[in-house]
Structure formats: C-alpha cells, structure tokens
Design an enzyme around this catalytic site. Structure first.
Site, PDB file in Angstrom:
ATOM      1  N   SER A 193      40.386 -15.328  14.798  1.00  0.00           N
ATOM      2  CA  SER A 193      40.506 -16.422  13.992  1.00  0.00           C
ATOM      3  C   SER A 193      38.983 -15.854  13.811  1.00  0.00           C
ATOM      4  O   SER A 193      38.381 -15.112  12.780  1.00  0.00           O
ATOM      5  CB  SER A 193      41.036 -17.649  13.376  1.00  0.00           C
ATOM      6  OG  SER A 193      40.792 -18.124  12.847  1.00  0.00           O
ATOM      7  N   ASP A 209      48.667 -15.838   5.929  1.00  0.00           N
ATOM      8  CA  ASP A 209      48.106 -16.689   7.269  1.00  0.00           C
ATOM      9  C   ASP A 209      48.724 -18.935   7.009  1.00  0.00           C
ATOM     10  O   ASP A 209      48.109 -18.701   5.687  1.00  0.00           O
ATOM     11  CB  ASP A 209      47.228 -16.065   7.471  1.00  0.00           C
ATOM     12  CG  ASP A 209      46.427 -17.130   8.883  1.00  0.00           C
ATOM     13  OD1 ASP A 209      45.821 -18.269   8.810  1.00  0.00           O
ATOM     14  OD2 ASP A 209      45.722 -16.459   9.495  1.00  0.00           O
ATOM     15  N   HIS A 264      48.779 -18.478  12.520  1.00  0.00           N
ATOM     16  CA  HIS A 264      47.856 -17.930  12.115  1.00  0.00           C
ATOM     17  C   HIS A 264      47.746 -17.468  13.592  1.00  0.00           C
ATOM     18  O   HIS A 264      47.343 -18.149  14.534  1.00  0.00           O
ATOM     19  CB  HIS A 264      46.883 -19.653  11.479  1.00  0.00           C
ATOM     20  CG  HIS A 264      45.531 -19.303  12.129  1.00  0.00           C
ATOM     21  ND1 HIS A 264      44.700 -18.246  11.249  1.00  0.00           N
ATOM     22  CD2 HIS A 264      44.378 -19.683  12.623  1.00  0.00           C
ATOM     23  CE1 HIS A 264      43.991 -18.117  12.070  1.00  0.00           C
ATOM     24  NE2 HIS A 264      43.246 -19.033  12.493  1.00  0.00           N
TER      25      HIS A 264
END
Length: 433
Positions: free
Chosen positions: A217, A312, A379
């Site tokens: 991320s 996502d 995610h």
C-alpha cells in the site's frame, strides 16, 4: 477534517494490520499523557479505530508458526536528521537469512496511509506511524516474510527486513524546517530511507547476490518511488527487482465527480516537498501527478512486479467512494462487501477495474516486468499466509501469488496474470481488508 482523518485512519487500519493481523498498537499499551491527547484527536475525528486492536477470522490462520522479530532503532539517525514525525529515530525488524539464502535480501516497506496537513501529521506522531517510541517491540513475520518453505517457498531463508513507516509521505519527503505553523514536525522520509539502507549495508546488504524491494500500500507506493534507487545502490548484485503490493493508487474521480485522491495527494506533496523527488516529471506536469504510480512507472528501468486487486477494497472505500461522495450512504453495504453491490454499483466498479488495466497496458509489453491482478475484494495480499501461498486461496491460472512472484523473480516464465471480471475467481478471500 473528518474525511481527511478518515482517509488517514482507514488506510492506517488496513496497513497497520498488514504485516500481521495480531499486531497491536503499542501506544495502547504504554501511552503517555501526550500520546493520549494525540489518540483522542484521531478518535474524535469521527473515524473508527476499533480494528487497530482486533482482527478477523483469518488472524489465527495467519499467526501459526510465525517467528517474532525484534525492533531495531537506526544508529546515529538523529545526527543525520533522519527521524520520524516526532523526532524519534527510525526503526526496522531484521530476520537473518540462512543456508542458501545467506547472501540474499528482501526489504519490505511498511505502509499506513499519509497525513495531509499539520493537524493530521501532528495527530499521527502520537502513534506508531509517527514515532518509534510507540512501535511494537516484536512483530511476527508471515506471508512473503515467513521463514517457512511451505508458506514462502522462494524467499523463506533470505535475510528479511521490515522498514517501519513513520514519516507520513511514503518515505519521500525531505523538509529541513521543523517548525510547521508553531507545531514541531519532522518531514524526513527520504532521509529515513537512506539511513536504514546505510545501516543494512553494514549488515551484509552491500554484498547481496540477490535482492528484492517490496512493500504494501503506502509502502507499495514507496516501492515504486525507490525502486531505481535500490538498484543503483547495488551495482554488483546479480539480480535486483521490486514488487509492489496494493500500491497502485489511481488518479480517478470519485462517484460524485470530484478528484478526491488527487486533492489529498496534492496536500501531501506540497506539505512535505515531495515534488523535488521527481525532477524530470515535475518539469512536464504538476507535482501531484508525479506522485501517482501511473506516472512513476514510466521512468522505472528496474524490473517491477505489480501485485494488485482490480477491485482494491481500500481504494473502493476511500478513493472511489469517500464518505463525502455518498451522503445518502447508499454505498455502505457495497463498500464493505462486494457481494452486496447492485448492478449499477458493479458497473462503477468495472469502470474502476478498466482504469487500472488501462494504466498498466504498457507493462504487458515489458518482458522483465510481472503482473498479478486478481479480482478479489481485498487490499494488500503478500503479507498473509493464506493469500500468499495458501493451498486453497487466491490463485490465477492455478498459480498462487508466491509461485507467480517466484517464477518472475527467477525468470522461470513470463508472468502476466490478469483475472477476468468479478466474480470469476472462486479462490478469492473477499474480506474488504
């Protein structure tokens, strides 16, 4: 204020769980009066922090047989000005390699969102995402960090390092001034990156035979940003590559027609003077645009593997449908569970998927780059045992992520795995994390 803190906190929630679901906020265990004040700012921003101290059903599965790795503070970092938001030294967790992996290195950049202004960065410095004083003293290594061949077949015995994230701008800001409108804050992510790598060089990274830079991320974004830097630091290493997990944030309009993520990134970029990190790019376009992966990848020469969900979950919840874009709350169920999206909402999600695939079109022509774009509502995936190399989960063409990344890294085959539209993949673990 509510929404910007929501973006900070929800991203941090997803990320702070990323290395392992049982990680706790160490600040909860040893808070001071100032820490409690900072935490209160986050709690009363309207965002929920419940998930910071709890986890879902997969937690127990991911925690089995994982090794606990101690926190190490970077030596002499303070003298170099390489410090967290609160001025404390940066830190990392280092698990030494063994057997055939002794001379190979995997560097993992932790994520945890961003802070866009003085108020949110000041609140952040009272958490482990802004201060090493509040970081967990031990963390379990799982997924791509695991030392078990059954979970991590290609990298299990490598030297593995998790660089903790405490600067609020994906390890890319560098501002000398510490007085920010009367508040003391250190925007030194670029210096943190350099200081940690310098220390790891002394521990053997300088003579690595193989190396992989990765992260999840906000750490995935940092992987794109620093990939060529990493390669340049290792001119004698035979194989240097990068793998970004869940870090391909899209510059798209939300459902109300606003460019919410662009505006958010604009604040981050200008607050921490991130633009100077991209001199060639900013000579051609706005510095904010240069902070998005779709622009960064255009100039990367080092082989990169893009690991991302086409749906996502964090981006759906915070980029495509931020709270302010849905005042009627009609997306509430869909944002939490893709199975509850109606046909019109699915059309929007399909447009989001198409935008991602469009931005990585050129990567398909690069033989030394890899792609694994699944259609799962999740995610960050490489840190979790069951997703990385579980016997029954998250596969494309019957290949796990671990197998696909391994095949790409060792040049066993060209890897360009792209799922069909949802719900094509029955192996998905769709938990909205």
């Amino acid at each position: 204020m509510k929404e910007e803190e929501e973006l900070l906190v929800t991203e941090a929630q997803a990320e702070h769980r990323q290395l392992h679901p049982l990680w706790k906020w160490s600040g909860v265990l040893h808070t001071t009066a100032s820490t409690l004040l900072g935490l209160a700012l986050l709690f009363f921003s309207g965002a929920t922090l419940l998930k910071f101290t709890s986890w879902s059903r997969e937690g127990a599965l991911d925690s089995s047989d994982s090794v606990l790795v101690d926190l190490t503070l970077v030596m002499n970092a303070t003298e170099k000005g390489a410090v967290c938001l609160d001025g404390s030294p940066p830190a990392y967790h280092f698990l030494k390699g063994f057997d055939s992996g002794t001379d190979n290195w995997l560097i993992y950049l932790e994520g945890g969102g961003w802070c866009r202004n003085v108020a949110s960065c000041n609140a952040r410095k009272y958490t482990s995402l802004g201060s090493s004083n509040l970081m967990e003293r031990q963390v379990p290594f799982t997924g791509i960090l695991s030392n078990l061949p059954s979970i991590n077949p290609d990298f299990f015995n490598w030297n593995k390092v998790v660089i903790r994230y405490c600067d609020g701008a994906s390890f890319s800001g560098d501002v000398e001034e510490t007085n920010q409108n009367g508040t003391t804050l250190y925007f030194r992510g670029e210096r943190i990156w350099k200081a940690v790598l310098e220390e790891l060089f002394m521990k053997g990274l300088a003579i690595a035979k193989k190396a992989l830079l990765t992260g999840c991320s906000a750490g995935g974004l940092a992987t794109y940003i620093h990939c060529d830097d990493f390669k340049a630091l290792l001119p004698n290493t035979e194989t240097v590559k990068c793998m970004a997990d869940g870090g391909f944030f899209l510059d798209v309009k939300d459902i109300s027609g606003r460019s919410y993520m662009h505006d958010f990134y604009s604040d981050v970029v200008h607050l921490q003077d991130v633009g100077k990190r991209f001199p060639n790019c900013i000579s051609q376009m706005d510095a904010t645009k240069c902070f998005f992966p779709e622009e960064i990848i255009k100039s990367i020469s080092t082989p990169v593997f893009i690991l991302n969900s086409a749906y996502d979950s964090w981006q759906v919840q915070n980029v495509l449908v931020p709270s302010s874009s849905d005042p009627s709350n009609s997306w509430a169920s869909c944002k939490l569970d893709i199975n509850k999206c109606n046909s019109n909402q699915m059309k929007v999600l399909e447009g989001f998927r198409s935008a991602l695939l469009d931005k990585i079109t050129d990567v398909n022509q690069k033989k030394d780059w890899g792609i694994f774009i699944d259609s799962c509502f999740v995610h960050c995936q490489s840190w979790r045992n069951i997703l990385w190399h579980g016997p029954n989960y998250q596969r494309i063409n019957n290949k796990t992520m671990a197998e696909s990344v391994g095949d790409w890294y060792f040049d066993t085959r060209e890897v360009k795995e792209i799922d069909g539209s949802y719900p094509c993949n029955p192996t998905c673990v769709n938990d909205g994390s």
